[in-house]
Design a protein around this motif. Structure first.
Motif, PDB file in Angstrom:
ATOM      1  N   LEU A   1       0.817  -1.188  -0.175  1.00  0.00           N
ATOM      2  CA  LEU A   1       0.053  -0.032  -0.007  1.00  0.00           C
ATOM      3  C   LEU A   1       0.911   1.342  -0.073  1.00  0.00           C
ATOM      4  O   LEU A   1       1.890   1.345   0.589  1.00  0.00           O
TER       5      LEU A   1
ATOM      6  N   GLU B   1      -3.052   5.383  -0.184  1.00  0.00           N
ATOM      7  CA  GLU B   1      -3.704   4.058  -0.041  1.00  0.00           C
ATOM      8  C   GLU B   1      -4.027   3.937   1.567  1.00  0.00           C
ATOM      9  O   GLU B   1      -5.240   3.618   1.871  1.00  0.00           O
TER      10      GLU B   1
ATOM     11  N   ASN C   1      -6.361   6.217   2.781  1.00  0.00           N
ATOM     12  CA  ASN C   1      -7.574   5.982   2.120  1.00  0.00           C
ATOM     13  C   ASN C   1      -8.565   4.963   2.929  1.00  0.00           C
ATOM     14  O   ASN C   1      -9.375   5.158   3.198  1.00  0.00           O
TER      15      ASN C   1
ATOM     16  N   THR D   1      -7.106  -1.548  -4.563  1.00  0.00           N
ATOM     17  CA  THR D   1      -7.221  -0.207  -4.068  1.00  0.00           C
ATOM     18  C   THR D   1      -8.957   0.137  -3.821  1.00  0.00           C
ATOM     19  O   THR D   1      -8.984   1.216  -3.431  1.00  0.00           O
TER      20      THR D   1
END
Length: 208
Positions: A66, A70, A73, A111
């Motif tokens: 990641l 990410e 997120n 993702t």
């Protein structure tokens, strides 16, 4: 005396700021950090997470599962699917997951977070370099899988790993589903699955 609130026995209770009755026992120590605690991660933990991840993976595979964006997120969208192990306030190991809605993992699972689904995709499990070779990865994974039993609607945990890590996850109860469709340059993965059930929780008398 503080008023203690907790959703799961595997996560650290949080405390209301106003003591019950307005009295704090003299024996209570204030402004101290617990020796060891497990809790969901937040976006504020993202930099610590990424630093541990980068050190663990870049030296081996050349890239992180990641990126920092990410990590931010996922910790913003689904912090309830993460778990961090902290010792004296410092992050020593973590797991980050996200929701996934199909039978097998696909490239988009790397993702995306799909809310309100029956499966969690475990993106990464990583341990700080100073805490390795102590069994912390196995302990954290066990706690995470037990914690998932308290997350409404979850039935499966999915992940991909390189072949040499298959025995590690098999010991935790994962089963192989075959080669993964997820493509990362110069790496091949096996997909693994764990069925989340409630029987072990009931036997442990944990009371979600």
């Amino acid at each position: 005396m503080t008023h203690q609130v907790s959703r799961s026995p595997f996560l650290k209770p949080f405390y209301t700021r106003t003591p019950v009755g307005g009295v704090i026992p003299r024996t209570q120590r204030r402004h101290t950090l617990p020796a060891s605690e497990f809790r969901n991660l937040t976006p504020q933990d993202a930099i610590s997470v990424f630093e541990i991840e980068r050190e663990a993976f870049v030296s081996v595979s050349g890239e992180c599962p990641l990126t920092l964006d990410e990590v931010l997120n996922f910790l913003s969208q689904c912090p309830e699917l993460s778990l961090g192990w902290f010792e004296e306030g410092q992050l020593v190991a973590f797991i980050i997951g996200s929701g996934w809605g199909k039978e097998r993992l696909e490239q988009e699972a790397m993702t995306q977070h799909i809310p309100e689904t029956s499966a969690v995709h475990i993106h990464v499990l990583s341990v700080h370099r100073h805490a390795r070779q102590q069994g912390k990865g196995s302990i954290l994974l066990w706690r995470y899988l037990q914690y998932l039993r308290c997350v409404p609607g979850l039935r499966r945990a999915l992940l991909v790993c390189e072949e040499f890590l298959v025995p590690f996850y098999q010991k935790a109860g994962f089963k192989e589903k075959g080669p993964s469709a997820i493509n990362v340059p110069n790496l091949t993965f096996q997909e693994m699955e764990y069925h989340i059930g409630g029987a072990a929780y009931a036997r442990r008398n944990s009371g979600c």
